[in-house]
Design an enzyme around this catalytic site. Structure first.
Site, PDB file in Angstrom:
ATOM      1  N   LYS A  13       0.825  -1.173  -0.006  1.00  0.00           N
ATOM      2  CA  LYS A  13       0.086   0.006   0.127  1.00  0.00           C
ATOM      3  C   LYS A  13       0.832   1.278  -0.086  1.00  0.00           C
ATOM      4  O   LYS A  13       0.798   2.278  -0.913  1.00  0.00           O
ATOM      5  CB  LYS A  13      -0.628   0.094   1.332  1.00  0.00           C
ATOM      6  N   ARG A  90      -9.405   1.565   9.185  1.00  0.00           N
ATOM      7  CA  ARG A  90      -8.944   0.001   9.525  1.00  0.00           C
ATOM      8  C   ARG A  90     -10.017  -0.471  10.497  1.00  0.00           C
ATOM      9  O   ARG A  90     -10.004  -1.624  10.934  1.00  0.00           O
ATOM     10  CB  ARG A  90      -7.562   0.193  10.343  1.00  0.00           C
ATOM     11  N   ARG A 129      11.424  -5.802   5.305  1.00  0.00           N
ATOM     12  CA  ARG A 129      11.354  -4.375   4.755  1.00  0.00           C
ATOM     13  C   ARG A 129      12.546  -3.695   5.563  1.00  0.00           C
ATOM     14  O   ARG A 129      12.698  -4.051   6.843  1.00  0.00           O
ATOM     15  CB  ARG A 129      10.076  -3.831   5.446  1.00  0.00           C
ATOM     16  N   ARG A 162      11.646  -1.621  11.177  1.00  0.00           N
ATOM     17  CA  ARG A 162      10.613  -1.000  12.043  1.00  0.00           C
ATOM     18  C   ARG A 162      10.547  -2.223  13.167  1.00  0.00           C
ATOM     19  O   ARG A 162      10.453  -3.534  13.046  1.00  0.00           O
ATOM     20  CB  ARG A 162       9.259  -1.009  11.336  1.00  0.00           C
ATOM     21  N   ARG A 173      -0.127  -8.647  13.202  1.00  0.00           N
ATOM     22  CA  ARG A 173      -0.692  -7.548  12.651  1.00  0.00           C
ATOM     23  C   ARG A 173      -1.594  -8.203  11.446  1.00  0.00           C
ATOM     24  O   ARG A 173      -2.445  -7.796  11.094  1.00  0.00           O
ATOM     25  CB  ARG A 173       0.474  -6.800  11.907  1.00  0.00           C
TER      26      ARG A 173
HETATM   27  P1  ADP Z   1       2.257  -1.704   3.418  1.00  0.00           P
HETATM   28  O1  ADP Z   1       2.255  -0.469   3.257  1.00  0.00           O
HETATM   29  O2  ADP Z   1       1.169  -2.465   2.390  1.00  0.00           O
HETATM   30  O3  ADP Z   1       2.470  -2.304   4.625  1.00  0.00           O
HETATM   31  P2  ADP Z   1       4.887  -1.610   1.661  1.00  0.00           P
HETATM   32  O4  ADP Z   1       4.407  -0.678   0.622  1.00  0.00           O
HETATM   33  O5  ADP Z   1       5.566  -0.881   2.835  1.00  0.00           O
HETATM   34  O6  ADP Z   1       3.500  -2.423   2.382  1.00  0.00           O
HETATM   35  O7  ADP Z   1       5.823  -2.883   1.515  1.00  0.00           O
HETATM   36  C1  ADP Z   1       6.239  -3.943   2.199  1.00  0.00           C
HETATM   37  C2  ADP Z   1       7.686  -4.266   1.635  1.00  0.00           C
HETATM   38  O8  ADP Z   1       7.635  -5.002   0.489  1.00  0.00           O
HETATM   39  C3  ADP Z   1       8.518  -3.223   1.363  1.00  0.00           C
HETATM   40  O9  ADP Z   1       9.672  -3.677   1.861  1.00  0.00           O
HETATM   41  C4  ADP Z   1       8.589  -2.774  -0.141  1.00  0.00           C
HETATM   42  O10 ADP Z   1       9.911  -2.458  -0.513  1.00  0.00           O
HETATM   43  C5  ADP Z   1       8.290  -4.305  -0.449  1.00  0.00           C
HETATM   44  N1  ADP Z   1       7.226  -4.373  -1.611  1.00  0.00           N
HETATM   45  C6  ADP Z   1       6.337  -3.531  -2.070  1.00  0.00           C
HETATM   46  N2  ADP Z   1       5.684  -4.004  -3.265  1.00  0.00           N
HETATM   47  C7  ADP Z   1       6.279  -4.953  -3.518  1.00  0.00           C
HETATM   48  C8  ADP Z   1       6.377  -5.804  -4.817  1.00  0.00           C
HETATM   49  N3  ADP Z   1       5.384  -5.609  -5.756  1.00  0.00           N
HETATM   50  N4  ADP Z   1       7.094  -6.715  -4.939  1.00  0.00           N
HETATM   51  C9  ADP Z   1       8.166  -6.792  -4.066  1.00  0.00           C
HETATM   52  N5  ADP Z   1       8.369  -6.281  -2.860  1.00  0.00           N
HETATM   53  C10 ADP Z   1       7.553  -5.367  -2.555  1.00  0.00           C
HETATM   54  P1  AMP Z   2       1.280   0.795   8.963  1.00  0.00           P
HETATM   55  O1  AMP Z   2       2.405   1.807   8.815  1.00  0.00           O
HETATM   56  O2  AMP Z   2       0.084   1.045   8.117  1.00  0.00           O
HETATM   57  O3  AMP Z   2       1.767  -0.693   8.957  1.00  0.00           O
HETATM   58  O4  AMP Z   2       0.662   0.633  10.396  1.00  0.00           O
HETATM   59  C1  AMP Z   2       1.701   0.597  11.689  1.00  0.00           C
HETATM   60  C2  AMP Z   2       0.855   0.572  13.031  1.00  0.00           C
HETATM   61  O5  AMP Z   2       0.275   1.951  13.218  1.00  0.00           O
HETATM   62  C3  AMP Z   2      -0.157  -0.255  13.073  1.00  0.00           C
HETATM   63  O6  AMP Z   2       0.189  -1.564  13.152  1.00  0.00           O
HETATM   64  C4  AMP Z   2      -1.190   0.346  13.994  1.00  0.00           C
HETATM   65  O7  AMP Z   2      -0.761   0.222  15.416  1.00  0.00           O
HETATM   66  C5  AMP Z   2      -1.009   1.801  13.569  1.00  0.00           C
HETATM   67  N1  AMP Z   2      -1.950   2.424  12.793  1.00  0.00           N
HETATM   68  C6  AMP Z   2      -1.856   2.625  11.617  1.00  0.00           C
HETATM   69  N2  AMP Z   2      -2.769   3.046  10.925  1.00  0.00           N
HETATM   70  C7  AMP Z   2      -3.853   2.853  11.862  1.00  0.00           C
HETATM   71  C8  AMP Z   2      -5.475   2.920  11.886  1.00  0.00           C
HETATM   72  N3  AMP Z   2      -6.058   3.310  10.743  1.00  0.00           N
HETATM   73  N4  AMP Z   2      -6.127   2.585  13.136  1.00  0.00           N
HETATM   74  C9  AMP Z   2      -5.508   2.323  13.863  1.00  0.00           C
HETATM   75  N5  AMP Z   2      -4.086   2.026  14.036  1.00  0.00           N
HETATM   76  C10 AMP Z   2      -3.457   2.358  13.095  1.00  0.00           C
END
Ligand code: ADP
Ligand code: AMP
Length: 218
Positions: A13, A90, A129, A162, A173
């Site tokens: 995302k 969420r 990541r 992270r 999660r």
């Molecule tokens: P989200 O925001 O949904 O938690 P991220 O965009 O942070 O996910 O992506 C999670 C991890 O996967 C990051 O390390 C990113 O670089 C990697 N990633 C994202 N999209 C792809 C893809 N299409 N193929 C491989 N790795 C990806």
């Molecule tokens: P993310 O960066 O989207 O993976 O979110 C990291 C963490 O932030 C989550 O595991 C939650 O603890 C908190 N968080 C992010 N977005 C929300 C949301 N919409 N509602 C509640 N907690 C959130």
């Protein structure tokens, strides 16, 4: 254009929201990014949110709704090109709050993109990541390694993992997502807003699918 990005943690995302925000000139809003900034700065919000985030749990709705509501209202007063919401809503309460916020501003939600990804692949993406402390750029140890180990290609800042990207917390999660967030897909499907996008494959492939899915229908 106002878009909600849904999908499990690790679905891509954040990666895709940044690309789409640039391409369509939208404001990218990620509560996760805003909360991590608040934790780093040691604000009251950061202190309240940290325990939940470290445990892989959702931060209470009222904190999130205030945070995102404030940003959406600021956007209203500013460029007003629209927003791409990544990680919000969420919960059902957050979704209802978003409906009210958008109604207030007289702007509809145009699409809810649901990026799907098998659980094991999501775990691989989360545990691999790495994020830049300087500019927030995202990397992956296998899929998108930086040119120099531990150093951001873009700003030279140090990369970190992270605290919630350990395998155990990543799995919790994903379970929280299944239990609390996935039900929102039917909430939006009833309004005909959901576009399913397969999150497998490389970043460019997924971007192409998203752009196609966001084109106005026939
Ligand atoms: P989200 O925001 O949904 O938690 P991220 O965009 O942070 O996910 O992506 C999670 C991890 O996967 C990051 O390390 C990113 O670089 C990697 N990633 C994202 N999209 C792809 C893809 N299409 N193929 C491989 N790795 C990806
Ligand atoms: P993310 O960066 O989207 O993976 O979110 C990291 C963490 O932030 C989550 O595991 C939650 O603890 C908190 N968080 C992010 N977005 C929300 C949301 N919409 N509602 C509640 N907690 C959130």
């Amino acid at each position: 254009m106002n878009i909600v990005m849904m999908g499990p943690p690790g679905a891509g995302k954040g990666t895709q929201a940044k690309i789409l925000a640039e391409r369509f000139d939208l404001l990218h809003l990620s509560p996760g990014d805003l909360l991590r900034e608040a934790v780093r700065e040691g604000t009251e919000l950061g202190r309240k949110a940290k325990t939940f985030m470290d445990a892989g749990l959702l931060v209470p709705d009222e904190l999130i709704v205030d945070l995102i509501g404030g940003r959406i209202r600021e956007e209203e007063a500013g460029r007003a090109r629209g927003v791409i919401l990544d990680g919000f809503p969420r919960t059902l309460r957050q979704a209802e709050a978003l409906d009210e916020l958008l109604e207030e501003s007289g702007r509809p939600l145009d699409a809810v993109v649901n990026i799907t990804l098998p659980v094991e692949e999501a775990v691989r993406r989360l545990t691999g990541r790495r994020v830049c402390r300087g500019c927030g750029a995202n990397y992956h140890l296998l899929y998108k390694p930086p040119r120099a180990l531990g150093v951001c290609d873009l700003c030279g800042g140090p990369l970190y993992q992270r605290t919630d990207d350990t395998e155990e917390t990543a799995r919790s999660r994903l379970e929280v997502y299944r239990r609390e967030t996935e039900p929102l897909i039917s909430y939006y499907a009833r309004r005909g807003l959901v576009r399913e996008v397969d999150g497998r494959g490389n970043v460019d492939t997924v971007t192409d699918r998203l752009v196609k899915a966001l084109r106005p229908g026939p």
